[in-house]
Motif scaffolding. Structure first.
Motif, PDB file in Angstrom:
ATOM      1  N   TYR A 159      -2.747  -2.657   1.735  1.00 31.45           N
ATOM      2  CA  TYR A 159      -1.756  -1.815   1.065  1.00 31.45           C
ATOM      3  C   TYR A 159      -2.005  -0.349   1.418  1.00 31.45           C
ATOM      4  O   TYR A 159      -1.071   0.393   1.716  1.00 31.45           O
ATOM      5  CB  TYR A 159      -1.821  -1.952  -0.462  1.00 31.45           C
ATOM      6  CG  TYR A 159      -1.488  -3.296  -1.049  1.00 31.45           C
ATOM      7  CD1 TYR A 159      -0.772  -4.272  -0.353  1.00 31.45           C
ATOM      8  CD2 TYR A 159      -1.891  -3.598  -2.346  1.00 31.45           C
ATOM      9  CE1 TYR A 159      -0.483  -5.500  -0.938  1.00 31.45           C
ATOM     10  CE2 TYR A 159      -1.598  -4.807  -2.936  1.00 31.45           C
ATOM     11  CZ  TYR A 159      -0.893  -5.757  -2.236  1.00 31.45           C
ATOM     12  OH  TYR A 159      -0.609  -6.965  -2.828  1.00 31.45           O
ATOM     13  N   SER A 190      -3.703  -2.651  -8.222  1.00 35.01           N
ATOM     14  CA  SER A 190      -2.625  -1.975  -8.946  1.00 35.01           C
ATOM     15  C   SER A 190      -2.359  -0.575  -8.402  1.00 35.01           C
ATOM     16  O   SER A 190      -1.205  -0.198  -8.152  1.00 35.01           O
ATOM     17  CB  SER A 190      -2.976  -1.911 -10.435  1.00 35.01           C
ATOM     18  OG  SER A 190      -2.005  -1.176 -11.134  1.00 35.01           O
ATOM     19  N   PHE A 232      -1.085  -0.679  -4.654  1.00 36.21           N
ATOM     20  CA  PHE A 232       0.244  -1.274  -4.593  1.00 36.21           C
ATOM     21  C   PHE A 232       1.293  -0.325  -5.171  1.00 36.21           C
ATOM     22  O   PHE A 232       2.371  -0.160  -4.590  1.00 36.21           O
ATOM     23  CB  PHE A 232       0.279  -2.622  -5.320  1.00 36.21           C
ATOM     24  CG  PHE A 232       1.572  -3.353  -5.129  1.00 36.21           C
ATOM     25  CD1 PHE A 232       1.850  -3.975  -3.917  1.00 36.21           C
ATOM     26  CD2 PHE A 232       2.525  -3.397  -6.123  1.00 36.21           C
ATOM     27  CE1 PHE A 232       3.055  -4.639  -3.713  1.00 36.21           C
ATOM     28  CE2 PHE A 232       3.729  -4.061  -5.930  1.00 36.21           C
ATOM     29  CZ  PHE A 232       3.994  -4.679  -4.722  1.00 36.21           C
ATOM     30  N   GLY A 233       0.987   0.294  -6.279  1.00 33.75           N
ATOM     31  CA  GLY A 233       1.927   1.239  -6.884  1.00 33.75           C
ATOM     32  C   GLY A 233       2.273   2.393  -5.951  1.00 33.75           C
ATOM     33  O   GLY A 233       3.445   2.764  -5.793  1.00 33.75           O
ATOM     34  N   SER A 282       6.698  -7.636  -4.449  1.00 37.24           N
ATOM     35  CA  SER A 282       6.345  -7.306  -5.841  1.00 37.24           C
ATOM     36  C   SER A 282       6.000  -8.562  -6.639  1.00 37.24           C
ATOM     37  O   SER A 282       5.017  -8.582  -7.391  1.00 37.24           O
ATOM     38  CB  SER A 282       7.488  -6.553  -6.529  1.00 37.24           C
ATOM     39  OG  SER A 282       7.613  -5.264  -5.994  1.00 37.24           O
ATOM     40  N   ASN A 334       2.660  -9.916  -5.453  1.00 34.42           N
ATOM     41  CA  ASN A 334       1.593  -9.061  -5.951  1.00 34.42           C
ATOM     42  C   ASN A 334       1.322  -9.349  -7.432  1.00 34.42           C
ATOM     43  O   ASN A 334       0.154  -9.425  -7.842  1.00 34.42           O
ATOM     44  CB  ASN A 334       1.952  -7.589  -5.743  1.00 34.42           C
ATOM     45  CG  ASN A 334       0.937  -6.673  -6.369  1.00 34.42           C
ATOM     46  OD1 ASN A 334       1.107  -6.251  -7.518  1.00 34.42           O
ATOM     47  ND2 ASN A 334      -0.115  -6.383  -5.647  1.00 34.42           N
ATOM     48  N   ALA A 335       2.363  -9.525  -8.214  1.00 34.37           N
ATOM     49  CA  ALA A 335       2.191  -9.845  -9.637  1.00 34.37           C
ATOM     50  C   ALA A 335       1.483 -11.188  -9.809  1.00 34.37           C
ATOM     51  O   ALA A 335       0.615 -11.341 -10.683  1.00 34.37           O
ATOM     52  CB  ALA A 335       3.544  -9.854 -10.343  1.00 34.37           C
ATOM     53  N   LEU A 352      11.161  -6.414  -0.560  1.00 30.69           N
ATOM     54  CA  LEU A 352      10.430  -5.636  -1.556  1.00 30.69           C
ATOM     55  C   LEU A 352      10.264  -6.422  -2.855  1.00 30.69           C
ATOM     56  O   LEU A 352       9.185  -6.392  -3.472  1.00 30.69           O
ATOM     57  CB  LEU A 352      11.128  -4.305  -1.815  1.00 30.69           C
ATOM     58  CG  LEU A 352      11.189  -3.340  -0.626  1.00 30.69           C
ATOM     59  CD1 LEU A 352      11.945  -2.071  -1.007  1.00 30.69           C
ATOM     60  CD2 LEU A 352       9.805  -3.018  -0.087  1.00 30.69           C
ATOM     61  N   ALA A 353      11.297  -7.139  -3.253  1.00 26.81           N
ATOM     62  CA  ALA A 353      11.215  -7.944  -4.474  1.00 26.81           C
ATOM     63  C   ALA A 353      10.197  -9.077  -4.318  1.00 26.81           C
ATOM     64  O   ALA A 353       9.414  -9.350  -5.238  1.00 26.81           O
ATOM     65  CB  ALA A 353      12.588  -8.514  -4.834  1.00 26.81           C
ATOM     66  N   MET A 381       4.439   1.023  -3.025  1.00 31.58           N
ATOM     67  CA  MET A 381       5.831   0.755  -3.403  1.00 31.58           C
ATOM     68  C   MET A 381       6.621   2.048  -3.596  1.00 31.58           C
ATOM     69  O   MET A 381       7.806   2.093  -3.271  1.00 31.58           O
ATOM     70  CB  MET A 381       5.883  -0.119  -4.669  1.00 31.58           C
ATOM     71  CG  MET A 381       5.405  -1.547  -4.428  1.00 31.58           C
ATOM     72  SD  MET A 381       6.294  -2.429  -3.113  1.00 31.58           S
ATOM     73  CE  MET A 381       7.877  -2.700  -3.899  1.00 31.58           C
TER      74      MET A 381
END
Length: 168
Positions: free
Chosen positions: A153, A15, A18-19, A112, A115-116, A108-109, A22
């Motif tokens: 990441y 988390s 990755f945050g 994401s 990753n989720a 990017l989508a 992004m």
């Protein structure tokens, strides 16, 4: 950040890294996303920020594939069918090609969303499954996930931050 040793640590590492990644990827101008001006994964090559995201996406999808195969009791072909660990440069090139048709917002989508999905599958597993026994050689499942998520990441974030500074 310390090497994760539990599910909670692994989820926090994924988390956090990755945050931060992004946040920096959001600063990449869309018109430069396909500009091959970033040091490549293979010595002496260049790639674009979009290739870097494709690389991360490819590895994240691969980790999910490993976990799904393992869950079904099927053998896992590490790192990927047709590739050995000493062919990671060629595997990186495959990831770039696999995702070349996606534009920057789509990349990017997808990253994401993947990753989720990874966070969800890690969350659903007990600590013992992730860290209680070796899964690949001496490495636990949690460590293999970390090697291919939070560690890349952090590496990608460093690359993008250097690249962004060079663009000024």
């Amino acid at each position: 950040m310390a090497v994760p040793a539990s599910k909670a640590d692994l989820l926090a590492a994924i988390s956090t890294t990755f945050g931060k990644l992004m946040f920096d990827l959001a600063r990449v101008p869309q018109e430069l996303a396909r500009d091959p001006s970033l040091e490549g994964h293979v010595s002496g090559t260049v790639m674009s920020p979009a290739d870097l995201v494709a690389y991360l996406l490819g590895w994240n999808e691969l980790v999910l594939k490993w976990l799904e195969r393992d869950d079904r009791g099927e053998p896992v072909d590490f790192p990927e069918t047709g590739f050995q660990w000493n062919q990671l440069g060629a595997l990186a090139q495959k990831f770039y090609a696999d995702h070349r048709s996606l534009d920057w917002p789509e990349l990017l989508a997808r990253l994401s969303a993947t990753n989720a999905q990874l966070a969800s599958t890690v969350s659903s597993r007990p600590d013992d499954e992730l860290y209680g026994r070796p899964w690949y050689g001496k490495w636990t499942k949690g460590r293999m996930i970390q090697f291919n998520t939070s560690s890349p990441y952090a590496n990608a974030r460093g690359r993008i931050r250097r690249w962004l500074k060079e663009q000024r």
